[in-house]
Enzyme design. Structure first.
Site, PDB file in Angstrom:
ATOM      1  N   ASN A 280     -47.651-133.464  -5.573  1.00  0.00           N
ATOM      2  CA  ASN A 280     -48.587-134.854  -4.933  1.00  0.00           C
ATOM      3  C   ASN A 280     -47.812-135.436  -3.841  1.00  0.00           C
ATOM      4  O   ASN A 280     -46.872-135.690  -3.693  1.00  0.00           O
ATOM      5  CB  ASN A 280     -48.202-135.656  -6.146  1.00  0.00           C
ATOM      6  CG  ASN A 280     -49.117-137.196  -5.948  1.00  0.00           C
ATOM      7  OD1 ASN A 280     -49.512-137.561  -4.810  1.00  0.00           O
ATOM      8  ND2 ASN A 280     -49.402-137.751  -6.854  1.00  0.00           N
TER       9      ASN A 280
ATOM     10  N   CYS B  73     -51.740-143.401  -2.995  1.00  0.00           N
ATOM     11  CA  CYS B  73     -52.396-142.168  -2.585  1.00  0.00           C
ATOM     12  C   CYS B  73     -53.641-142.409  -1.997  1.00  0.00           C
ATOM     13  O   CYS B  73     -54.273-141.300  -1.761  1.00  0.00           O
ATOM     14  CB  CYS B  73     -52.392-141.613  -4.245  1.00  0.00           C
ATOM     15  SG  CYS B  73     -50.795-141.264  -4.846  1.00  0.00           S
TER      16      CYS B  73
ATOM     17  N   HIS C 217     -57.739-136.112  -3.672  1.00  0.00           N
ATOM     18  CA  HIS C 217     -56.185-136.294  -3.793  1.00  0.00           C
ATOM     19  C   HIS C 217     -55.731-135.325  -4.457  1.00  0.00           C
ATOM     20  O   HIS C 217     -56.183-134.975  -5.791  1.00  0.00           O
ATOM     21  CB  HIS C 217     -56.001-137.942  -4.220  1.00  0.00           C
ATOM     22  CG  HIS C 217     -54.614-137.853  -4.435  1.00  0.00           C
ATOM     23  ND1 HIS C 217     -53.580-137.533  -3.647  1.00  0.00           N
ATOM     24  CD2 HIS C 217     -53.819-138.563  -5.500  1.00  0.00           C
ATOM     25  CE1 HIS C 217     -52.255-137.840  -4.179  1.00  0.00           C
ATOM     26  NE2 HIS C 217     -52.477-138.569  -5.342  1.00  0.00           N
TER      27      HIS C 217
END
Length: 325
Positions: A282, A115, A252
């Site tokens: 996500n 990520c 993020h």
């Protein structure tokens, strides 16, 4: 602080057509829209179609970023692609994208920081351009996380989606009409002691399989907030700026509760936070450039704005970058 060596001149994104809502997931696993939204802020996510690969999404995002920048493929001499879900073990997905774009010069390679990948890739491209190794780069975050999910695990399958985002980064040499524009400061971190909290239980060297994502959600949540504050404060110190000077915070997009907690601890006003997690989920390395593309596209992020990027991913890895847009 040195003057910025690079500046962002274009941004683009790509998403699969298939949208999966929380209600859709509730027919597959024991969950509900209320449960997912209250804990994550996620309402829907996009899932790649059969035969639609990470490279497909990456290419589309790259072409959109090139169009935004007014550049052609011939102008690019570096591709740095962040992904945890490459098309193949090798070659890198960046090489596949390079070939599809018809680029035959310079270098193309992947960065694996999950990520945090886009922040790591952006920092890498910035450094390579600063060293004179390249003049203009495509920095891409692209994922098909749906391919590594256990669709019977309700604690993880509800969190992730697929997508890609890209920026065009070019040398700021000469300064143009505003020499302050560009990447001002970055900070990267990692700590492998936390591997078992967020990982994929497979790989060529261990199981000879792709494996599935495994996560200890509560532990990841606790670490994410403290890691965000640590790395952002370091970037603030390097750049000699304060939270009050930030125009936009683009974190993020993992979990709205993490984002809200991080912004609150950093002293960043809620109205300065770019949120896309509700409709993308996500998307790992793709989440920051997807959010950038949306906010720049709708006019929120404007030329001259001070933009803070931040991410944390499996490993653990975490990082932050400060950009004058």
């Amino acid at each position: 602080m040195r003057p910025p060596a690079t500046r962002v001149v274009g941004v683009g994104s790509a998403l699969p057509e298939r949208v999966v809502t929380n209600a859709d997931l509730a027919t597959m696993v024991d969950t509900s829209d209320e449960w997912i939204v209250s804990r994550t802020g996620i309402e829907q996510r996009c899932i790649a179609a059969e035969g639609e690969y990470t490279s497909d999404l990456a290419e589309r995002a790259a072409r959109a970023a090139l169009a935004s920048a007014g550049c052609s493929c011939d102008d690019i001499d570096l591709i740095v692609l962040a992904t945890a879900t490459p098309d193949n073990t090798f070659p890198s997905t960046a090489v596949s994208v390079q070939h599809r774009l018809g680029i035959t010069k310079g270098a193309a390679f992947d960065v694996a920081a999950v990520c945090s990948g886009f922040v790591f890739a952006l920092t890498t491209a910035d450094a390579l351009i600063a060293q004179g190794i390249a003049k203009r780069a495509l920095v891409i975050g692209a994922e098909t996380f749906s391919r590594i999910l256990d669709w019977e695990d309700r604690t993880t399958c509800v969190l992730f989606g697929d997508g890609a985002g890209a920026v065009v980064l070019e040398s700021a040499e000469g300064g143009g009409d505003d020499p302050s524009r560009g990447i001002i400061a970055s900070c990267l971190r990692s700590d492998g002691a936390h591997k078992e909290k967020l990982f994929v239980d497979g790989g060529p060297s261990t199981t000879q399989t792709v494996g599935h994502l495994r996560m200890r959600g509560q532990e990841v949540f606790r670490f994410a907030v403290s890691a965000t504050v640590d790395v952002v404060e370091d970037v603030f110190a390097k750049a000699d700026v304060t939270a009050a000077e930030i125009d936009w915070f683009v974190p993020h997009q993992a979990n709205k509760r993490i984002i809200d907690s991080s912004a609150r601890k950093l002293g960043i006003a809620p109205e300065k936070v770019i949120l896309t997690v509700q409709h993308h989920g996500n998307t790992s390395a793709a989440s920051i450039p997807l959010a950038l593309a949306e906010a720049a596209g709708d006019g929120r992020i404007k030329r001259g704005d001070l933009v803070l990027l931040e991410a944390m991913g499996g490993g653990f890895t975490w990082g932050a970058t400060l950009v004058r847009w």
